[in-house]
Write a protein that holds these residues in place. Structure first.
Motif, PDB file in Angstrom:
ATOM      1  N   MET A  31       0.840  -1.204   0.000  1.00  0.00           N
ATOM      2  CA  MET A  31       0.000   0.000   0.000  1.00  0.00           C
ATOM      3  C   MET A  31       0.873   1.250   0.000  1.00  0.00           C
ATOM      4  SD  MET A  31      -3.004   1.015   2.698  1.00  0.00           S
ATOM      5  CE  MET A  31      -4.018   2.458   2.471  1.00  0.00           C
ATOM      6  N   LEU A  32       0.516   2.240  -0.811  1.00  0.00           N
ATOM      7  CA  LEU A  32       1.259   3.488  -0.851  1.00  0.00           C
ATOM      8  C   LEU A  32       1.139   4.233   0.485  1.00  0.00           C
ATOM      9  CD1 LEU A  32       0.193   4.884  -4.348  1.00  0.00           C
ATOM     10  CD2 LEU A  32       2.342   3.781  -3.771  1.00  0.00           C
ATOM     11  N   ASN A  33       2.188   4.957   0.829  1.00  0.00           N
ATOM     12  CA  ASN A  33       2.125   5.765   2.045  1.00  0.00           C
ATOM     13  C   ASN A  33       2.571   7.204   1.787  1.00  0.00           C
ATOM     14  OD1 ASN A  33       4.857   5.447   1.693  1.00  0.00           O
ATOM     15  ND2 ASN A  33       5.299   4.972   3.830  1.00  0.00           N
ATOM     16  N   PHE A  34       2.539   7.625   0.521  1.00  0.00           N
ATOM     17  CA  PHE A  34       3.017   8.962   0.172  1.00  0.00           C
ATOM     18  C   PHE A  34       2.284  10.050   0.960  1.00  0.00           C
ATOM     19  CE2 PHE A  34       4.120   7.453  -4.421  1.00  0.00           C
ATOM     20  CZ  PHE A  34       5.150   6.676  -3.905  1.00  0.00           C
ATOM     21  N   HIS A  35       1.001   9.817   1.222  1.00  0.00           N
ATOM     22  CA  HIS A  35       0.203  10.829   1.915  1.00  0.00           C
ATOM     23  C   HIS A  35       0.671  11.070   3.339  1.00  0.00           C
ATOM     24  CE1 HIS A  35      -1.415   7.033   3.238  1.00  0.00           C
ATOM     25  NE2 HIS A  35      -2.197   7.617   4.132  1.00  0.00           N
ATOM     26  N   THR A  36       1.483  10.169   3.883  1.00  0.00           N
ATOM     27  CA  THR A  36       1.973  10.356   5.252  1.00  0.00           C
ATOM     28  C   THR A  36       3.210  11.245   5.305  1.00  0.00           C
ATOM     29  OG1 THR A  36       3.415   8.390   5.205  1.00  0.00           O
ATOM     30  CG2 THR A  36       1.105   8.070   5.854  1.00  0.00           C
ATOM     31  N   ILE A  37       3.835  11.496   4.158  1.00  0.00           N
ATOM     32  CA  ILE A  37       5.037  12.334   4.150  1.00  0.00           C
ATOM     33  C   ILE A  37       4.848  13.633   3.367  1.00  0.00           C
ATOM     34  CG2 ILE A  37       6.624  10.404   4.483  1.00  0.00           C
ATOM     35  CD1 ILE A  37       7.191  10.408   1.495  1.00  0.00           C
ATOM     36  N   TYR A  38       3.694  13.784   2.730  1.00  0.00           N
ATOM     37  CA  TYR A  38       3.475  14.972   1.915  1.00  0.00           C
ATOM     38  C   TYR A  38       2.039  15.438   2.087  1.00  0.00           C
ATOM     39  CZ  TYR A  38       2.994  17.900  -2.264  1.00  0.00           C
ATOM     40  OH  TYR A  38       2.753  18.942  -3.129  1.00  0.00           O
ATOM     41  N   HIS A  39       1.865  16.732   2.408  1.00  0.00           N
ATOM     42  CA  HIS A  39       0.542  17.266   2.734  1.00  0.00           C
ATOM     43  C   HIS A  39       0.293  18.574   1.978  1.00  0.00           C
ATOM     44  CE1 HIS A  39       0.552  14.352   6.040  1.00  0.00           C
ATOM     45  NE2 HIS A  39       1.775  14.778   6.300  1.00  0.00           N
ATOM     46  N   PRO A  40      -0.144  18.499   0.727  1.00  0.00           N
ATOM     47  CA  PRO A  40      -0.416  19.736  -0.025  1.00  0.00           C
ATOM     48  C   PRO A  40      -1.613  20.478   0.552  1.00  0.00           C
ATOM     49  CG  PRO A  40      -1.236  17.831  -1.232  1.00  0.00           C
ATOM     50  CD  PRO A  40      -0.467  17.292  -0.055  1.00  0.00           C
ATOM     51  N   ILE A  41      -1.569  21.801   0.484  1.00  0.00           N
ATOM     52  CA  ILE A  41      -2.653  22.617   1.029  1.00  0.00           C
ATOM     53  C   ILE A  41      -2.996  23.732   0.058  1.00  0.00           C
ATOM     54  CG2 ILE A  41      -2.213  22.118   3.461  1.00  0.00           C
ATOM     55  CD1 ILE A  41      -0.596  24.682   3.635  1.00  0.00           C
ATOM     56  N   THR A  42      -4.165  24.320   0.255  1.00  0.00           N
ATOM     57  CA  THR A  42      -4.638  25.411  -0.589  1.00  0.00           C
ATOM     58  C   THR A  42      -4.123  26.745  -0.055  1.00  0.00           C
ATOM     59  OG1 THR A  42      -6.651  25.824   0.678  1.00  0.00           O
ATOM     60  CG2 THR A  42      -6.743  24.080  -1.002  1.00  0.00           C
ATOM     61  N   ALA A  43      -4.517  27.825  -0.728  1.00  0.00           N
ATOM     62  CA  ALA A  43      -4.138  29.166  -0.276  1.00  0.00           C
ATOM     63  C   ALA A  43      -4.871  29.555   0.998  1.00  0.00           C
ATOM     64  CB  ALA A  43      -4.417  30.190  -1.379  1.00  0.00           C
ATOM     65  N   ARG A  44      -5.968  28.851   1.318  1.00  0.00           N
ATOM     66  CA  ARG A  44      -6.756  29.134   2.523  1.00  0.00           C
ATOM     67  C   ARG A  44      -6.884  27.851   3.353  1.00  0.00           C
ATOM     68  NH1 ARG A  44     -12.229  31.551   0.249  1.00  0.00           N
ATOM     69  NH2 ARG A  44     -12.116  29.612  -0.947  1.00  0.00           N
ATOM     70  N   PRO A  45      -5.779  27.378   3.912  1.00  0.00           N
ATOM     71  CA  PRO A  45      -5.786  26.054   4.564  1.00  0.00           C
ATOM     72  C   PRO A  45      -6.600  25.974   5.838  1.00  0.00           C
ATOM     73  CG  PRO A  45      -3.697  27.172   4.952  1.00  0.00           C
ATOM     74  CD  PRO A  45      -4.448  28.001   3.952  1.00  0.00           C
ATOM     75  N   PHE A  46      -6.985  27.114   6.412  1.00  0.00           N
ATOM     76  CA  PHE A  46      -7.743  27.095   7.662  1.00  0.00           C
ATOM     77  C   PHE A  46      -9.242  27.291   7.438  1.00  0.00           C
ATOM     78  CE2 PHE A  46      -3.523  29.035   8.683  1.00  0.00           C
ATOM     79  CZ  PHE A  46      -2.989  27.920   9.306  1.00  0.00           C
ATOM     80  N   LEU A  47      -9.639  27.484   6.202  1.00  0.00           N
ATOM     81  CA  LEU A  47     -11.046  27.747   5.911  1.00  0.00           C
ATOM     82  C   LEU A  47     -11.872  26.476   6.030  1.00  0.00           C
ATOM     83  CD1 LEU A  47     -13.249  29.711   4.871  1.00  0.00           C
ATOM     84  CD2 LEU A  47     -12.617  29.021   2.554  1.00  0.00           C
ATOM     85  N   SER A  48     -12.984  26.569   6.745  1.00  0.00           N
ATOM     86  CA  SER A  48     -13.916  25.446   6.861  1.00  0.00           C
ATOM     87  C   SER A  48     -15.280  26.002   7.246  1.00  0.00           C
ATOM     88  CB  SER A  48     -13.434  24.433   7.901  1.00  0.00           C
ATOM     89  OG  SER A  48     -14.303  23.322   7.966  1.00  0.00           O
ATOM     90  N   ASP A  49     -16.065  26.378   6.244  1.00  0.00           N
ATOM     91  CA  ASP A  49     -17.403  26.900   6.485  1.00  0.00           C
ATOM     92  C   ASP A  49     -18.278  26.590   5.276  1.00  0.00           C
ATOM     93  OD1 ASP A  49     -16.728  28.735   4.511  1.00  0.00           O
ATOM     94  OD2 ASP A  49     -16.521  30.439   5.871  1.00  0.00           O
ATOM     95  N   TYR A  50     -19.409  27.301   5.156  1.00  0.00           N
ATOM     96  CA  TYR A  50     -20.327  26.992   4.057  1.00  0.00           C
ATOM     97  C   TYR A  50     -19.718  27.277   2.687  1.00  0.00           C
ATOM     98  CZ  TYR A  50     -21.122  32.053   4.079  1.00  0.00           C
ATOM     99  OH  TYR A  50     -20.951  33.405   4.032  1.00  0.00           O
ATOM    100  N   THR A  51     -18.679  28.126   2.621  1.00  0.00           N
ATOM    101  CA  THR A  51     -18.072  28.438   1.322  1.00  0.00           C
ATOM    102  C   THR A  51     -17.090  27.365   0.864  1.00  0.00           C
ATOM    103  OG1 THR A  51     -16.234  29.693   2.305  1.00  0.00           O
ATOM    104  CG2 THR A  51     -18.250  30.906   1.775  1.00  0.00           C
ATOM    105  N   TYR A  52     -16.569  26.600   1.831  1.00  0.00           N
ATOM    106  CA  TYR A  52     -15.599  25.561   1.475  1.00  0.00           C
ATOM    107  C   TYR A  52     -15.341  24.693   2.696  1.00  0.00           C
ATOM    108  CZ  TYR A  52     -11.226  23.321   0.065  1.00  0.00           C
ATOM    109  OH  TYR A  52     -10.258  22.400  -0.249  1.00  0.00           O
TER     110      TYR A  52
END
Length: 284
Positions: free
Chosen positions: A1-22
């Motif tokens: 099983m791949l484990n790439f996601h455990t060493i690399y974590h891409p994020i957006t320009a608004r990584p803390f946003l979590s509401d009705y818009t996204y």
């Protein structure tokens, strides 16, 4: 099983946003090596609430940065009873979009694939998707059929359940190209600091073969993928480490000097590291 996601974590320009818009949702454990997340907009609420939210965000500019991912985005127009979908190919340039302005009630559901995994689920020539949007019809009949019931699956939980049943079936037929995945592992493990020559030597393949693999399966040449991975590591470090030091980042990620880091960051983010962090923090 791949484990790439455990060493690399891409994020957006608004990584803390979590509401009705996204809002983002993690996939089930077996899919995490392949799927970065599902994300939604206007996922809940009455028609009046959704209209009110759309009005609040009308005219708001949103920065979209290269996150090294590929998204399938489905928009459900509840007013017109129509659905539209598209694939957003891997990008290597930032751009801005304008939110709001709609008069119809629209909800969005999207699947965000890691760059190394999307070719395992979609039969496309990915070099032709770079910085482009493809219509849902280009993805094939099975993908259109997958989303047809979304008019009636009104909760995120129901939609994710249907999508994951489909993706789990895809997992059973996967065949991983060892040369490609060894090269991707080396890029991620080095935080993007490996050379193309180093990749070729570790994989025992020619530069031409490696470039052909990356262009066909990912959409970008290996050098550009490594550069974007390095940029994403800097960006992740910048917004998650209160003690971030740019000179330390220069050394850690193999930049020539501070000017080199800032120039590359601005090329992919559209702003300086300092301004990018301020924008991200404003969305907390």
């Amino acid at each position: 099983m791949l484990n790439f996601h455990t060493i690399y974590h891409p994020i957006t320009a608004r990584p803390f946003l979590s509401d009705y818009t996204y809002k983002e949702y993690l996939p089930g454990e077996p899919l995490r090596p392949y799927i970065a997340c599902y994300w939604t907009t206007n996922e809940a609420g009455t028609e009046g609430t959704i209209r009110e939210n759309l009005a609040k965000t009308a005219g708001r500019e949103v920065l979209v940065i290269p996150d090294t991912c590929v998204d399938i985005i489905l928009s459900v127009n509840h007013t017109k009873q129509t659905m539209t979908g598209m694939l957003c190919g891997i990008q290597d340039l930032p751009f801005t979009t304008v939110q709001g302005g709609e008069t119809d009630v629209v909800t969005v559901f999207a699947i965000r694939f890691h760059f190394w995994a999307v070719h395992l689920f979609l039969n496309l020539e990915f070099q032709e998707t770079r910085n482009l949007h493809l219509d849902m019809d280009d993805l094939g009949k099975e993908w259109r059929s997958l989303f047809e019931p979304f008019f009636y699956l009104l909760t995120v939980k129901e939609r994710i359940a249907r999508v994951e049943q489909f993706l789990y079936r895809k997992l059973a037929d996967m065949e991983l190209n060892s040369d490609l995945f060894q090269a991707v592992h080396n890029i991620l493990d080095s935080s993007g600091g490996v050379s193309v020559r180093g990749l070729c030597e570790s994989c025992c393949v020619s530069p031409r073969k490696l470039e052909r693999l990356f262009l066909g399966k990912i959409g970008l040449p290996p050098k550009k993928v490594a550069t974007l991975v390095r940029y994403q590591n800097v960006w992740h470090n910048l917004v998650t480490d209160p003690q971030f030091d740019i000179l330390d980042a220069v050394y850690r990620y193999g930049y020539t000097d501070q000017s080199h880091l800032q120039k590359e960051f601005r090329r992919f983010h559209g702003t300086s590291p300092e301004e990018a962090r301020k924008i991200a923090q404003s969305w907390r």
